[in-house]
Write an enzyme that holds these catalytic residues in place. Structure first.
Site, PDB file in Angstrom:
ATOM      1  N   ASP A 138       0.783  -1.170  -0.145  1.00  0.00           N
ATOM      2  CA  ASP A 138      -0.001  -0.015  -0.006  1.00  0.00           C
ATOM      3  C   ASP A 138       0.801   1.369  -0.022  1.00  0.00           C
ATOM      4  OD1 ASP A 138      -2.256   1.754   0.463  1.00  0.00           O
ATOM      5  OD2 ASP A 138      -3.195  -0.292   1.018  1.00  0.00           O
ATOM      6  N   HIS A 196      -3.754   5.951   3.298  1.00  0.00           N
ATOM      7  CA  HIS A 196      -4.532   4.769   2.672  1.00  0.00           C
ATOM      8  C   HIS A 196      -4.003   3.641   3.479  1.00  0.00           C
ATOM      9  CE1 HIS A 196      -5.824   1.709  -0.491  1.00  0.00           C
ATOM     10  NE2 HIS A 196      -6.855   2.719  -0.631  1.00  0.00           N
ATOM     11  N   SER A 518     -11.059  -0.814  -1.238  1.00  0.00           N
ATOM     12  CA  SER A 518      -9.905  -0.873  -0.437  1.00  0.00           C
ATOM     13  C   SER A 518      -9.954  -0.979   1.251  1.00  0.00           C
ATOM     14  CB  SER A 518      -9.269   0.702  -0.710  1.00  0.00           C
ATOM     15  OG  SER A 518      -8.658   0.741  -1.695  1.00  0.00           O
TER      16      SER A 518
END
Ligand SMILES: *[C@@H]1O[C@H](CO)[C@@H](O)[C@H](O)[C@H]1NC(C)=O
Ligand SMILES: *[C@@H]1O[C@H](CO)[C@@H](O)[C@H](O)[C@H]1NC(C)=O
Ligand SMILES: *[C@@H]1O[C@H](CO)[C@@H](O)[C@H](O)[C@H]1NC(C)=O
Ligand SMILES: *[C@@H]1O[C@H](CO)[C@@H](O)[C@H](O)[C@H]1NC(C)=O
Ligand SMILES: *[C@@H]1O[C@H](CO)[C@@H](O)[C@H](O)[C@H]1NC(C)=O
Ligand SMILES: *[C@@H]1O[C@H](CO)[C@@H](O)[C@H](O)[C@H]1NC(C)=O
Ligand SMILES: *[C@@H]1O[C@H](CO)[C@@H](O)[C@H](O)[C@H]1NC(C)=O
Length: 686
Positions: A138, A196, A518
């Protein structure tokens, strides 16, 4: 099925023999990936072999400068800067399976565990949960977050062969046991400044953190699905991610010894498996017993919008939970409307002037652009201290940037996003009411209240944005595979990142809400680690099967299984599936494509392995379906021992289905203790 053999063939077979020598032209060079399959048996230096190959096509002098990465720990290949001409030549060289440009990939931008029945109190933990290592590919991680403290953790499991190479000012601990990053040429580190990666990692394996909330909204215990598990960080993205970095992370993570890989990103374009870094990397991971969990993408509700299609990937769709976040708007005329946003701002009790975007735009913006409050359209002088009505959520950005007090926007998605200033999003009807009010009076005013959480008694719905199947490459493989919570998920966040993701939002929060496949993906990765902690010897296919066949059936989408896969993950049932479909050529879902208005007969053969009770008898039943005739042979399977395998055939007869319909049903095997459910789904299209 012949298609399987073809897929495997492509992954292994070595093609091409001609070497062609050319000199390095000075055209524009791009980064290409040269994929050469499994590691060779001989242990010679792969890197010098890669340099030799490069020298042959570009000439001796700058071959080493053009080599970007050598993949040599888990599979064979390299990334290099090449011209179009050189690419043609290298394609012909011995051992080369595929050559493709390193493209950019996109990130697929907590109470969810209680909702899934994995309440902290009732959760049964395996004593070896702390041996589980989740590899997170990520945007990095914020290692100082409370979610990643290593209080109470022992040293890393003995099988761990990775390292902490997170760069400057990045320290691992006994929770984050490894870190790598893949942009060595820039001043980078494995630290997450985007948010994220911190969010997804904490959803999968964050510690229990009491009193976590986003400015008081959603306050409670934040925790990952397997809070005792370890995290290995592979930073493959900054703002964007690249194919070359993703392949580098697979090469490392497989050799480092992770148990499960979670990867919440993907391409927006379809490519063959041999040109797709996630398909290639996860194939080699599967060979080493590592399951890769991948977000299906946020390109829904368009059909065939998921590009996560390889049978060995576990592809995840996103659905809602029983908690929603809403806010109220109080208009000057006493009308109260309900909007959707995650709005942390508390008004002071005085209503604020309300204006219509179209009326406060610069002269060069008119019509729909002005109504939308498009980029650079709002006139700062006219919006200062006011709430602006805008027809598009683009005003999340433009409202803040123009200096408005807040915005009220119109949007059709059923989703609350974090807003950077007092703002909310109304459905078409409510927006029309607000607009009518603003037009009807000379001094319109409004107040947007701080968001609150409400419990939603409706069954969970699949998010509009969640990418849909069917599988555009192998229609017989149902995609997506499974759904998990991906709407309004609270998880850890770097204090340096904008909580709304909007430039100019300078606030800071250690936890924030995000939505996307996600966010669904790490839920499934956690469950996969959870299942593996009870059954360390199970194959990736068996783990995937156990999660699919024990999932809770979903409803409410016209795309049916092509929206939500087998159903909603059910962690507590997943550890005891009864029977598993081992090996991917034996998928735990029955999917086919047929042409409109054409009768069809199809037989599916499957083999199940008994992992439940040694002496057990399973009976078949088929969900009543008005339009498919389904028979199962045999109707009863009796097992005498564990790990015994038995096969069955499902005969499906269908009539004249109209174009773009999705007839579906399900087969269930039940022994009185376990229920093994396998969806049957038909894509009727041209
Ligand atoms: C309340 O907030 C509005 C908008 O920021 C401001 O214009 C107003 O002066 C405030 N009123 C009080 C009493 O603080
Ligand atoms: C309107 O003018 C501004 C400059 O004042 C410019 O930034 C903006 O792009 C223009 N908008 C359109 C739609 O032409
Ligand atoms: C939107 O969400 C609400 C609350 O969860 C739910 O009741 C409603 O059915 C949803 N609407 C659509 C169109 O999905
Ligand atoms: C399909 O299965 C049915 C029932 O087992 C069998 O009678 C039939 O011959 C099979 N058809 C094909 C095409 O294999
Ligand atoms: C297996 O189950 C059957 C039916 O319940 C029972 O009759 C039989 O004795 C069992 N056999 C063993 C070895 O437990
Ligand atoms: C399904 O079975 C019923 C009852 O035997 C029969 O009437 C119907 O035509 C069958 N449908 C198809 C599509 O074969
Ligand atoms: C089926 O629908 C697709 C669009 O979804 C259309 O392109 C195609 O022409 C349709 N085919 C028939 C036979 O109606």
């Amino acid at each position: 099925m012949a298609i399987w053999k073809l897929v495997l063939f492509c992954m292994f077979v070595i093609v091409g023999t001609n070497n062609v020598l050319v000199d390095g032209a000075n055209d524009d060079r791009k980064v290409y990936i040269i994929y050469m399959g499994s590691l060779p048996k001989e242990t010679y230096s792969l890197q010098s072999h890669h340099v030799n190959m490069l020298q042959e096509v570009v000439g001796d002098d700058f071959a080493t400068n053009l080599l970007v990465t050598s993949y040599k720990r888990s599979f064979n290949g390299f990334a290099a800067k090449l011209t179009a001409k050189e690419v043609e030549n290298i394609r012909e060289m011995k051992g080369v399976i595929s050559v493709f440009e390193s493209k950019k990939l996109e990130l697929h931008t907590t109470r969810s565990w209680d909702f899934l029945g994995l309440q902290e109190k009732v959760k049964e933990s395996s004593p070896i949960e702390s041996d589980m290592i989740i590899g997170v590919f990520d945007s990095g991680i914020w290692p100082e977050s409370d979610s990643f403290s290593d209080e109470g953790f022992g040293p890393p499991p003995k099988k761990w062969r990775g390292t902490c190479a997170g760069g400057d000012y990045f320290n691992c601990n006994n929770k984050i046991i490894g870190a790598r990053y893949y942009r060595k040429h820039k001043k980078d580190s494995a630290r997450d400044v985007a948010g994220h990666g911190t969010h997804t990692a904490s959803t999968a394996a964050g510690n229990n953190v009491k009193g976590a909330s986003y400015y008081g909204i959603g306050e409670g215990i934040a925790r990952g699905g397997v809070p005792s598990a370890r995290i290995a960080v592979y930073k493959v993205c900054a703002r964007k991610c690249s194919d070359a970095a993703v392949l580098g992370a697979f090469d490392d993570a497989i050799a480092d010894g992770v148990d499960i890989i979670t990867i919440s990103l993907g391409s927006n374009a379809l490519s063959r498996f041999t040109d797709d870094p996630i398909a290639i990397g996860s194939f080699h991971a599967m060979e080493k017993g590592i399951l890769t969990v991948n977000s299906g993408g946020n390109n829904g509700p368009l059909k065939r919008s998921t590009v996560s299609l390889a049978p060995w990937l576990f592809t995840v769709a996103a659905s809602s939970t029983d908690r929603r976040i809403v806010d109220k708007i109080s208009l000057g005329n006493g009308v109260i409307l309900t909007g959707q946003s995650v709005n942390s701002f508390t008004p002071n009790g005085t209503k604020v002037p309300l204006v219509i975007g179209e009326h406060v735009s610069k002269p060069n913006c008119t019509g729909p652009l002005a109504a939308a409050c498009y980029m650079n359209c709002l006139d700062p002088k006219q919006v200062k201290g006011k709430i602006v009505l805008c027809t598009s959520p683009i005003a999340l950005e433009t409202g803040l940037q123009s200096g408005a007090y807040g915005t009220i926007m119109q949007y059709s998605q059923n989703l609350s996003v974090v807003v950077p200033q007092p703002s909310t999003i109304l459905d078409t009807q409510s927006y029309a009411l607000a607009l009518a009010y603003a037009t009807s009076t000379t001094n319109p005013q409004a107040e947007i209240l701080k968001s609150e959480t409400i419990s939603d008694n409706h069954p969970p719905f699949i998010a509009d944005f969640s990418s849909r199947g069917p599988n555009a490459i192998i229609p017989e493989i149902m995609k997506p595979d499974i759904t998990a919570p991906g709407v309004e998920i609270l998880a850890a966040y770097p204090p340096v990142a904008s909580p709304s993701g909007i430039e100019g939002d300078t606030r800071s929060s250690k936890y924030t809400f995000q939505s996307g496949t996600s966010m669904a993906c790490p839920h499934v990765a956690a469950i996969a680690a959870y299942v593996k902690s009870f059954h360390p010897d199970w194959s990736p296919a068996a783990i995937k099967s156990s999660i699919m066949t024990t999932s809770t059936p979903m409803k409410g989408s016209d795309d049916k299984e092509y929206a939500y896969g087998s159903g909603l993950i059910n962690p507590r049932r997943a550890i005891n599936p009864g029977l598993v479909f081992d090996l991917y050529f034996n998928y735990p879902a029955l999917a086919i494509h047929v042409k409109p208005m054409q009768p069809f007969v199809v037989n599916f053969t499957r083999t199940v392995t008994n992992v439940g009770i040694a002496n057990s008898t399973y009976k078949a039943s088929v969900l009543p379906s008005s339009n498919l005739n389904i028979t199962v042979v045999p109707q009863v399977m009796s097992f005498k021992s564990l790990n015994e395998k038995q096969s069955f055939v499902v005969n499906v007869v269908g009539g004249n289905f109209p174009n773009n319909t999705v007839p579906s049903s399900a087969l269930e095997w039940t022994d009185g203790t376990y229920t093994v459910r396998c969806p049957i789904v038909v894509d009727v299209s041209q």
